[in-house]
Design an enzyme around this catalytic site. Structure first.
Site, PDB file in Angstrom:
ATOM      1  N   CYS A   8     -18.206   4.032  -9.737  1.00 23.90           N
ATOM      2  CA  CYS A   8     -18.239   5.607 -10.060  1.00 23.90           C
ATOM      3  C   CYS A   8     -17.586   6.375  -8.999  1.00 23.90           C
ATOM      4  CB  CYS A   8     -19.602   5.907 -10.156  1.00 23.90           C
ATOM      5  SG  CYS A   8     -20.552   5.465 -11.646  1.00 23.90           S
ATOM      6  N   ARG A  55     -15.256   9.193  -9.811  1.00 28.93           N
ATOM      7  CA  ARG A  55     -14.813   9.446 -11.208  1.00 28.93           C
ATOM      8  C   ARG A  55     -15.887  10.272 -12.102  1.00 28.93           C
ATOM      9  NH1 ARG A  55     -16.627   6.068 -14.870  1.00 28.93           N
ATOM     10  NH2 ARG A  55     -17.612   4.241 -14.214  1.00 28.93           N
ATOM     11  N   ALA A  57     -30.345   6.593 -16.775  1.00 25.99           N
ATOM     12  CA  ALA A  57     -29.335   6.126 -17.712  1.00 25.99           C
ATOM     13  C   ALA A  57     -28.722   4.709 -17.530  1.00 25.99           C
ATOM     14  CB  ALA A  57     -28.562   7.180 -18.385  1.00 25.99           C
TER      15      ALA A  57
END
Length: 359
Positions: free
Chosen positions: A184, A260, A358
């Site tokens: 990420c 990102r 999540a």
């Protein structure tokens, strides 16, 4: 500059107000806003930690050490009772070639003609390669090396600090499918510049104030200015541990992270602290001062099951404190730091707010 909580919560409000409802990989659903940026002041060892909820410093520090060790297995984290990567690891604790592996062991494998390898003096011009396979029938040789991006970054900062190639990347398209979770926080650029005399004096003043709060000998403003200018003659009157922390370097280091995808409630506060700490570590290794951490997020999102939690956090009072970090040893490479080499001072906070992750 603004307080870290104000910067972070202002962006959270922007996501809630202007974000779009989007589906996602986990099936949870998000409110998402594209292209957000935050800037944090990290001069004088400041660490931008949120105070409107508790951040688990132990997990932040151990994860960063784990990255810097170049590992893709969670054994180190498990040994230190950090479970933030457990949900993505396989039964053996493996995650594939994730952040640390890319930072320290980026795989560079090539297949070339034997003549190209031998006659062009390729090995001498490109050090680090070794022959791992040879196909005499086809006249092909397979060569391989591991690129240590952290070591290369340190070398550049020490030898060519004005370079525009001070890059650290975790996004490697060739291995994305092998990673338990593609990076990420994927691309980092560092930036170094000379500090002005006024900037160095201000850093020294802030450090002197930090030390005063730690019940050490008080340093007067006049002494600070004399010390920085080189005109303080009675340095014996200042304890050595105070001198070690007080003296500002002549160059500063800034860090710009492109992320990102950012889980804004759970992940982003963690990322802000981690990359600010990384900047402090690298700056210490190369004899520089940390200046600022710039955080750009592509898809900045709040998961649908985090909306109540951010609504609880938004109205909370910011706790009055000024967190800063002290690195207790001088090392050549940040991977040499242990958990006990890193101390964070003056961090107070509101209670933690639990939220589901999540996966």
């Amino acid at each position: 500059m603004q307080l870290p909580d104000d910067i972070y919560l202002n962006t959270a409000e922007q996501i809630l107000e202007f974000g779009a409802s989007k589906g996602d990989r986990t099936g949870t659903g998000t409110v998402s806003l594209f292209g957000q940026q935050m800037v944090f002041d990290i001069t004088a060892d400041k660490l931008p930690l949120l105070t409107t909820k508790e951040l688990k410093l132990r997990s932040i520090i151990h994860e960063l050490i784990w990255f810097l060790r170049g590992e893709g297995n969670i054994a180190y984290l498990k040994e230190n009772k950090v479970g933030i990567w457990d949900s993505w690891a396989d039964e053996n604790g493996d995650l594939g070639p994730v952040y640390g592996v890319q930072w320290r062991k980026w795989d560079d494998t090539r297949v070339m003609n034997v003549d190209q390898w031998t006659l062009s003096d390729f090995a001498a011009k490109n050090p680090g390669f070794e022959v791992v396979a040879f196909d005499p029938a086809k006249g092909l040789v397979t060569i391989q090396r591991k690129i240590d991006q952290i070591a290369d970054l340190l070398h550049q900062l020490r030898t060519n600090p004005d370079s525009r190639r001070l890059i650290l990347t975790a996004w490697n398209p060739s291995v994305v499918e092998e990673q338990a979770l593609p990076p990420c926080h994927s691309f980092v650029q560092f930036y170094s510049r000379e500090l002005t005399y006024a900037e160095r004096c201000e850093i020294a003043r802030e450090r002197a104030f930090q030390i005063d709060r730690d019940d050490s000998r008080e340093l007067t403003e006049a002494e600070v200015e004399l010390f920085i200018s080189g005109h303080l003659t009675n340095k014996d009157s200042i304890p050595p541990e105070l001198l070690d922390r007080l003296v500002p370097a002549t160059r500063g280091l800034s860090c710009h992270l492109y992320q990102r995808s950012g889980d804004f409630f759970l992940g982003v506060p963690f990322n802000i602290a981690s990359y600010s700490l990384l900047t402090h570590m690298i700056a210490k290794c190369v004899g520089m001062e940390s200046l600022e951490f710039i955080h750009t997020i592509g898809d900045a999102h709040l998961y649908s099951n985090h909306i109540d939690q951010i609504a609880e956090q938004l109205p909370r009072e910011v706790v009055e404190c000024s967190p800063y970090v002290v690195l207790h040893r001088q090392v050549n490479d940040p991977s040499e730091y242990t958990f006990h080499d890193i101390s964070v001072f003056d961090y107070s906070f509101q209670p933690a707010i639990k939220a589901p992750i999540a996966v």
